[in-house]
Enzyme design. Sequence first.
Site, PDB file in Angstrom:
ATOM      1  CB  SER A  49      -0.893   0.022   1.247  1.00 60.02           C
ATOM      2  OG  SER A  49      -1.720   1.164   1.258  1.00 60.02           O
ATOM      3  NE  ARG A 296      -3.057  -7.386  -3.655  1.00 62.21           N
ATOM      4  CZ  ARG A 296      -4.133  -8.004  -4.162  1.00 62.21           C
ATOM      5  NH1 ARG A 296      -4.475  -7.820  -5.418  1.00 62.21           N
ATOM      6  NH2 ARG A 296      -4.861  -8.797  -3.410  1.00 62.21           N
ATOM      7  CB  THR A 332      -5.552   0.758   5.894  1.00 67.77           C
ATOM      8  OG1 THR A 332      -4.688   0.514   4.777  1.00 67.77           O
ATOM      9  CG2 THR A 332      -5.130  -0.113   7.060  1.00 67.77           C
ATOM     10  CB  CYS A 490       1.089  -8.262 -16.946  1.00 59.48           C
ATOM     11  SG  CYS A 490       2.122  -9.154 -15.759  1.00 59.48           S
ATOM     12  CB  CYS A 516       2.463 -14.098 -11.021  1.00 58.65           C
ATOM     13  SG  CYS A 516       0.861 -13.503 -10.447  1.00 58.65           S
ATOM     14  CB  CYS A 519      -0.931  -7.009  -9.358  1.00 63.55           C
ATOM     15  SG  CYS A 519      -1.107  -7.315 -11.131  1.00 63.55           S
ATOM     16  CB  CYS A 522      -4.020 -10.951 -15.814  1.00 61.47           C
ATOM     17  SG  CYS A 522      -3.780 -12.065 -14.408  1.00 61.47           S
TER      18      CYS A 522
END
Length: 547
Positions: A49, A296, A332, A490, A516, A519, A522
């Site tokens: 974050s 992310r 959050t 990506c 990968c 995130c 895709c």
Amino acid sequence: MEFDVVIVGGGPAGLSAAIRVRQLAEERGEDVSVCVLEKGSEIGAHILSGAVIDPKALDELIPDWRDSDCPLRQKVTSNHHWFLSQTGKTEIPHALLPPLMSNKGCYTGSLGNLTRWLAERAEALGVEVYPGFAVAEVLYNDDGSVKGVATGDMGVARDGSKKDGYEPGVELHGKYTLFAEGVRGSSSKQLIERFDLRAGRQPQTYGIGLKELWDAPDGQHDPGRVIHSQGWPLKGVAGGGFIYHQDNGQIAIGFVVALDYENPYLSPYDEFQRFKDHPAIRPMLEGGRRVAYGARAINEGGWQSVPKLSFPGGALIGCSAGFVNVPRIKGTHNAMKTAMLAGEAAVDAVLAGRANDALDSYQIAYEKSWVHKELKRVRNVRPALDKFGIVGGTLYAGTDMWLQSLGLGWLLGWTFGNPKDHEKTGKAKDYQPIDYPKYDGVVTFDKLSSVYLSNTYHEEDQPCHLTLKDDSVPIRINWEQYAAPEQRYCPAGVYEIVEAETGGGGLRLQINAQNCVHCKTCDIKDPTQNINWVVPEGGGGPNYPNM
């Protein structure tokens, strides 16, 4: 394994729910068993974050956190909002920004480290925390209610055979199972469809957030300074940058691109690299050292996209449901609060002798909470950008938030809808490729060197967790009609179009699943929705040390 409450996901939401369950049980002199399952190799490994954190929920959960060893220490000391052109910037005076966007009283720091600290507090209360266990299946009772979950098998080869050291998955049964998987969780996605939790709600929309952590160069660090930007390098696309001067001489810098963009040639990763090269930003980094990278997906749908939260046997909490306040760029505190509300509902149900019914009291508590109120006030800010364009939408959003701050929100009683991100993707024939600058290796970098900094690891000989519903679609449709946008959306170089080695030549999609970073972009942006992200072996993926 039998528990009263099973929690899927060891992020801020999952751990807040676990802590709240144990707190209430102790207050009432009862024992309510709780376990938390986390697919990352350790708690915090997959947490990424910005982060500027509103401590509102943390104040409720652990009131004495400021007097403890909590790693959240750096208060926000100054707040800046820049509008960027290609060569310059204009700072919007703080007095002109709607009060709803204020960062007063907030902290900036590593959400991953805060999560690790929460895990310590949870374990001290008797919560059983199991990192390295990926939930691969939701289990159901005969009546259709959720019974619990099963973790994935370990030691399965790519061809499906069992390797030496094979270990079968474990079933964990709970009277209630709370899903805190984060954005676009694989189990949560199935539950939303199975129980029709989006009935009467708008689709969820998303952005992709990319972030780097830098050791700041000498003279370029101002602890507590927070900068947000909009404008360049994006054209006609919602998004913008953030620069947070955190403690320990570090700068967190990142970029968010809304995934409803139309041009299939757009690359969020390369937009981020261009952003760093802006003349107002590059000097903050030049001479410093890049130490971490990650990416992310982010929920952007807001109030109208939150699904029904409870179902027989469980509930969605945190970003599995989507409680991000987009104009504040914060979620959050809302994730933690909703998790606490679900934990309270679960304790009440367990101690009342109930099991596997819907936690309707959680839904009611959410609708009465400050989370619901906060999100409802800004519900039209993000969709306004889609409805009126970036300039018109920004003006509308600013007016809307000022009226809300002045108590005149009742004048804007309508609610805008949200699109489905993948449906906004345009055909390649209608757009021109974007000529992105070459990376200089000083401030801008290629994808593979960035993935290296994410400490991403997957056991290579395992079934691919990036599954295709139809193997022919990537070339027959995505390549032919959209110029294979998966190569660009990506942020980790997972997808490549290469020459086929068999079958008479031609092209094929190569999936480098070992790159990968989880995130989920895709799974969201694929224009044909042909890619389905499922969990790899537990412990795989990124290992973010301080993000």
